[in-house]
Write a protein that holds these residues in place. Sequence first.
Motif, PDB file in Angstrom:
ATOM      1  N   ALA A 147       0.831  -1.203   0.000  1.00 22.22           N
ATOM      2  CA  ALA A 147       0.000   0.000   0.000  1.00 22.22           C
ATOM      3  C   ALA A 147       0.871   1.262   0.000  1.00 22.22           C
ATOM      4  O   ALA A 147       0.555   2.249  -0.690  1.00 22.22           O
ATOM      5  N   LEU A 148       1.960   1.246   0.755  1.00 22.67           N
ATOM      6  CA  LEU A 148       2.899   2.380   0.761  1.00 22.67           C
ATOM      7  C   LEU A 148       3.501   2.591  -0.623  1.00 22.67           C
ATOM      8  O   LEU A 148       3.602   3.724  -1.114  1.00 22.67           O
ATOM      9  N   VAL A 149       3.901   1.494  -1.259  1.00 22.03           N
ATOM     10  CA  VAL A 149       4.496   1.569  -2.597  1.00 22.03           C
ATOM     11  C   VAL A 149       3.485   2.111  -3.597  1.00 22.03           C
ATOM     12  O   VAL A 149       3.788   3.005  -4.399  1.00 22.03           O
ATOM     13  N   VAL A 150       2.276   1.583  -3.562  1.00 22.77           N
ATOM     14  CA  VAL A 150       1.216   2.033  -4.468  1.00 22.77           C
ATOM     15  C   VAL A 150       0.947   3.524  -4.271  1.00 22.77           C
ATOM     16  O   VAL A 150       0.783   4.279  -5.241  1.00 22.77           O
ATOM     17  N   GLY A 151       0.918   3.978  -3.026  1.00 24.39           N
ATOM     18  CA  GLY A 151       0.640   5.377  -2.739  1.00 24.39           C
ATOM     19  C   GLY A 151       1.654   6.313  -3.364  1.00 24.39           C
ATOM     20  O   GLY A 151       1.295   7.365  -3.916  1.00 24.39           O
ATOM     21  N   ILE A 152       2.938   5.944  -3.312  1.00 24.70           N
ATOM     22  CA  ILE A 152       3.985   6.793  -3.893  1.00 24.70           C
ATOM     23  C   ILE A 152       3.901   6.792  -5.412  1.00 24.70           C
ATOM     24  O   ILE A 152       3.948   7.847  -6.058  1.00 24.70           O
ATOM     25  N   VAL A 153       3.772   5.607  -6.011  1.00 19.99           N
ATOM     26  CA  VAL A 153       3.729   5.506  -7.470  1.00 19.99           C
ATOM     27  C   VAL A 153       2.488   6.193  -8.034  1.00 19.99           C
ATOM     28  O   VAL A 153       2.529   6.803  -9.113  1.00 19.99           O
ATOM     29  N   ALA A 154       1.382   6.129  -7.312  1.00 22.06           N
ATOM     30  CA  ALA A 154       0.141   6.748  -7.784  1.00 22.06           C
ATOM     31  C   ALA A 154       0.270   8.260  -7.933  1.00 22.06           C
ATOM     32  O   ALA A 154      -0.431   8.875  -8.745  1.00 22.06           O
ATOM     33  N   LEU A 155       1.175   8.883  -7.192  1.00 25.46           N
ATOM     34  CA  LEU A 155       1.356  10.329  -7.258  1.00 25.46           C
ATOM     35  C   LEU A 155       2.083  10.779  -8.519  1.00 25.46           C
ATOM     36  O   LEU A 155       2.082  11.965  -8.849  1.00 25.46           O
ATOM     37  N   GLY A 156       2.732   9.839  -9.214  1.00 26.19           N
ATOM     38  CA  GLY A 156       3.378  10.190 -10.475  1.00 26.19           C
ATOM     39  C   GLY A 156       4.884  10.274 -10.379  1.00 26.19           C
ATOM     40  O   GLY A 156       5.497   9.977  -9.336  1.00 26.19           O
ATOM     41  N   ILE A 157       5.515  10.689 -11.475  1.00 27.37           N
ATOM     42  CA  ILE A 157       6.976  10.725 -11.564  1.00 27.37           C
ATOM     43  C   ILE A 157       7.556  11.865 -10.736  1.00 27.37           C
ATOM     44  O   ILE A 157       8.342  11.662  -9.821  1.00 27.37           O
ATOM     45  N   GLU A 158       7.154  13.107 -11.048  1.00 30.42           N
ATOM     46  CA  GLU A 158       7.746  14.259 -10.375  1.00 30.42           C
ATOM     47  C   GLU A 158       7.256  14.403  -8.940  1.00 30.42           C
ATOM     48  O   GLU A 158       8.054  14.589  -8.013  1.00 30.42           O
ATOM     49  N   ASP A 159       5.951  14.297  -8.724  1.00 31.11           N
ATOM     50  CA  ASP A 159       5.394  14.521  -7.387  1.00 31.11           C
ATOM     51  C   ASP A 159       5.518  13.302  -6.473  1.00 31.11           C
ATOM     52  O   ASP A 159       5.490  13.448  -5.251  1.00 31.11           O
ATOM     53  N   GLY A 160       5.641  12.119  -7.045  1.00 30.06           N
ATOM     54  CA  GLY A 160       5.737  10.907  -6.231  1.00 30.06           C
ATOM     55  C   GLY A 160       7.137  10.356  -6.163  1.00 30.06           C
ATOM     56  O   GLY A 160       7.841  10.510  -5.156  1.00 30.06           O
TER      57      GLY A 160
END
Length: 443
Positions: A147-160
Amino acid sequence: MSERETWATRAGFILAAVGSAVGLGNIWQFPFKTAQFGGASFLLVYLIAALGIGIPAMLAEFVIGRKTNLNTIDAFEKLGYRNWRIVGAIGLATGFWILSYYSVVGGWVLRYIGGSITGAYFSDPAAYFGQVSAGPEALALHAVFMALVVGIVALGIEDGIEKATKLMVPSVVVMLVGLAAFAFTLPGASEGYAYFLSPDFGALAANFTEIVPFAVGQAFFSLSLGMGAMITYASYIDGDESLFADSVTIVVLNSFVGILAGLVVLPLLFAQGIDPNTSGAGAVFVSVATAFAELPAGQVLGFVFFVVVLIAALSSAISLLEVVVSWAVDNTSYSRPVIATGLGGVIFALGIPSAWDTAWLTWFDNLAYQLLLPLSVLGILVFAGWVFGRPALGELLKGSDFGDGVGLTWLWTARTVVIVAVVGTLLLGLQTLFVGGAIVPPL
């Protein structure tokens, strides 16, 4: 298809790529593989592989990614070689496979952070690992980590990914330096340094065929090669940066962090008289926990150490999820958060056997090291060196001050010496899998 993102800065790309490389491969796998396969003998082969094979292979992935600005499968079609999409598919599947059990280990790290705060593992570290490494709790923490990994990747390249790795990578280095400085002060640490830094060439010769596939596999694993990660990350480059400089920076920093992790773990073990040759996925967890249980301020040290491991684990895991998310973003109209969540759920499901029984995790890991990674790297090298060839050379030299001579050296090294080394590693790995029966799942 949504508009493709790019890195905001060159430093962001480099730190993201370093973050992909600097993960559990360095802090979980590297110390226990080093201990299991002869200490400095393993380290020597690993460093040769990282520099001699890792840099040419990484450049091959960078060339494909930057030239196409596409994911690891569709990149081959854009270059005009549709049939070679299978190479990209193998890389994507390899990253998918690895993340499924990598996330389980990430869950262990979360549990050990809590155990450090409470001192729960101090009385019997081996029994504690047995309790938390498999079963319902391991499954639940596997879900939390994903869930932590998904949360970061979901934010995108620059913002995540970029913002996260800009914080994560320097934090890992700073905390490891502090832990290594502490380990240096421990009585008996010198024996750990000798084991880690003084190669036994006799032992290396006697165990060469066993050490090589794991050391080269470790180089691939810790550099995130053969997983589609470096093709994917390079596809977000907007500009003609020096791929030579970037690859050397990433490999050197990654190797530095791996050595730092060894300078923390092995002196800790020797200072407490713990046998470093204990094999298995839980070796570092049990051994390091045993050492912290005996040290003053062990709870604080344990907490800091496992926070370092968690940050490193997340920085690698987000790159592996991004490989499959990138493909789906390029080929569907679904939003990045929906794609990341859906694919994260599938990876979680694939990791359920590893969370339920560590024998499955070991099986997944053996296949990744000895079959999937070298096979994927081999395919990329053959394509970049022999099929794509001269255009690859032209892409490589963009943004570089080097002339054709250096580029041709890379091209022919990748075509010959590196391919031969990877084929040899793959054959040794297959021999180990089939002769030892490790190819058979633990049904």
